[in-house]
Scaffold this active site. Structure first.
Site, mmCIF file in Angstrom:
data_model
loop_
_atom_site.group_PDB
_atom_site.id
_atom_site.type_symbol
_atom_site.label_atom_id
_atom_site.label_comp_id
_atom_site.label_asym_id
_atom_site.label_seq_id
_atom_site.Cartn_x
_atom_site.Cartn_y
_atom_site.Cartn_z
ATOM 1 N N HIS A 1 0.822 -1.220 0.000
ATOM 2 C CA HIS A 1 0.000 0.000 0.000
ATOM 3 C C HIS A 1 0.845 1.254 0.000
ATOM 4 C CE1 HIS A 1 0.252 0.946 4.421
ATOM 5 N NE2 HIS A 1 0.311 -0.360 4.563
ATOM 6 N N ASP B 1 6.193 1.455 6.967
ATOM 7 C CA ASP B 1 4.894 0.821 6.724
ATOM 8 C C ASP B 1 4.102 1.777 5.823
ATOM 9 O OD1 ASP B 1 2.335 -0.249 6.855
ATOM 10 O OD2 ASP B 1 2.022 0.273 8.954
ATOM 11 N N ASP C 1 3.870 -6.371 3.808
ATOM 12 C CA ASP C 1 3.656 -5.305 4.787
ATOM 13 C C ASP C 1 4.610 -5.518 5.953
ATOM 14 O OD1 ASP C 1 2.479 -3.088 6.085
ATOM 15 O OD2 ASP C 1 0.502 -3.610 5.327
ATOM 16 N N HIS D 1 4.230 1.929 13.555
ATOM 17 C CA HIS D 1 3.360 3.095 13.702
ATOM 18 C C HIS D 1 3.926 4.119 14.688
ATOM 19 C CE1 HIS D 1 -0.705 1.681 11.827
ATOM 20 N NE2 HIS D 1 0.333 1.380 11.086
ATOM 21 N N GLU E 1 -5.146 1.576 2.762
ATOM 22 C CA GLU E 1 -5.012 0.453 3.689
ATOM 23 C C GLU E 1 -5.063 0.911 5.135
ATOM 24 O OE1 GLU E 1 -3.004 -2.482 6.278
ATOM 25 O OE2 GLU E 1 -2.444 -0.390 5.878
ATOM 26 N N GLU E 2 -4.483 2.070 5.429
ATOM 27 C CA GLU E 2 -4.400 2.527 6.812
ATOM 28 C C GLU E 2 -5.773 2.864 7.412
ATOM 29 O OE1 GLU E 2 -2.005 2.147 8.621
ATOM 30 O OE2 GLU E 2 -0.158 2.229 7.454
#
Length: 386
Positions: free
Chosen positions: A72, A189, A244, A324, A223-224
């Protein structure tokens, strides 16, 4: 066909370039253009959806059952919630991440009139003014604000410069590529996953050999926020591997070295046969790997299944420390995952029945259920009875 050699310099170059392009969910046009340009340069003809998701097909020796690799393009970010009386901006997150990792971040705010720079600060930021209260204030998005690097003292000043509720805030990556192979950056990510996908495609194209079946290279843009592959996956895809990040942390088996193959995430187990095919290929080609289960994690695979796609899915990851947050990976994991993806994309299809969406039970696979054969007799491991 053995795994292919992958171009590590290209992988690093692509990752560096991707990290320079802001792409919070909902603000991905620039990175879509950049990746489409690179796909064309690699010799494939991409298709772009209305909102900017990408898919490109590498023709195989047969059409079905086609495969897909997906990563993504979108990242975490923030959005303006309120123009504050003190001339600062209240924000809310784009995606699921903690304000603990927002404090101190440098940012770009994209307004209709142009981009501005700024910083995310706690409400009580001055130690000379608030002393211990700086440490005592709670953590949360309601306790931070954006200080804009412009002459703004009130709402009128913000409005004069073109700020509005809903403006997108991109978080600086603060990227470092260290000589020992470690890479420290926000938004690994999943920009590292995109770099792996492009490197995999480059290796296959340059080998001059066709994959056994049509293989799609797919880039999602939401995606997030949970959308992911739902709107871009071709209907004829029978098996999809998501690329991922793996969650390297205490209590997890993920690692910053080698490939971490996810057995399940919060949405449940991944496809047994596809997952074990990746494990078999990793063993066969001596690719370091480990398995893990993620409790608070979902990916493009989940969005495809929830949208009704009857597709086998697996999740192959590069271990990320502090996902994250202030993320760190190692080039060893990126190289290992790219090698595994070349091995899978060029391997023969194991379940040929998957070429048809529906059919009889003939050719449908079995999962192992027979009792395991012991390696040694019990008498060799247990003490004799007195």
């Amino acid at each position: 066909m053995p795994r292919l050699d992958v171009d590590i310099d290209y992988l690093s170059e692509q990752l560096r370039g991707l990290l320079k392009i802001p792409s919070p969910t909902g603000f991905t046009d620039s990175i879509t253009h950049a990746v489409v340009d690179e796909l064309v340069r690699l010799g494939v003809e991409p298709e772009v959806t209305r909102r900017g998701a990408i898919r490109a097909k590498l023709k195989g020796r047969a059409k079905d059952p086609s495969r897909a690799l997906i990563a993504h393009l979108d990242t975490l970010g923030a959005q303006v919630k309120l123009l504050k009386p003190n001339g600062r901006l209240e924000i809310v997150p784009i995606g699921n991440w903690s304000a603990r990792f927002a404090e101190g971040a440098r940012v770009t705010i994209f307004t209709e009139q142009g981009a501005y720079r700024g910083s995310i600060l706690p409400l009580k930021a001055s130690g000379h003014t608030f002393a211990d209260e700086v440490d005592d204030q709670p953590t949360g998005w309601q306790y931070v604000e954006v200080r804009v690097d412009a002459l703004v003292r009130d709402v009128a000043d913000l409005q004069r410069l073109g700020f509005h509720v809903g403006d997108v805030v991109a978080i600086d990556t603060q990227s470092e590529f260290l000589e020992n192979g470690f890479i420290v950056s926000r938004h690994l990510d999943d920009k590292a996953g995109v770099a792996i996908l492009l490197t995999t495609l480059k290796a296959i194209v340059e080998s001059g050999k066709k994959p056994p079946v049509d293989t799609w290279f797919v880039l999602s843009i939401a995606e997030e926020v949970g959308v992911g592959a739902a709107a871009v996956l071709p209907h004829d895809v029978a098996a999809m591997v998501t690329i991922d990040n793996g969650t390297t942390a205490p209590g997890q088996a993920s690692d910053e070295f080698g490939v971490t193959i996810a057995m399940a995430d919060q949405t449940g187990p991944f496809d047994y046969h596809l997952t074990h095919e990746l494990i078999r290929l990793a063993r066969e080609y001596d690719i370091r790997h480990q398995r893990d289960v993620f409790r608070y994690y979902r990916s493009d695979s989940a969005s495809a299944i929830e949208a009704g796609a009857d597709v086998r899915t697996a999740l192959a990851t590069f271990g990320v420390d502090a996902s994250h947050g202030y993320e760190r990976i190692h080039m060893h994991a990126l190289r290992s995952l790219a090698e595994l993806m070349t091995a899978w994309a060029t391997s023969e299809v194991e379940i040929k029945r998957d070429a048809k969406p529906l059919g009889s039970i003939e050719g449908f696979p079995h999962q192992p259920t027979a009792p395991a054969e012991p390696d040694i007799e019990p008498s060799e491991t247990l003490p004799a009875r007195e």
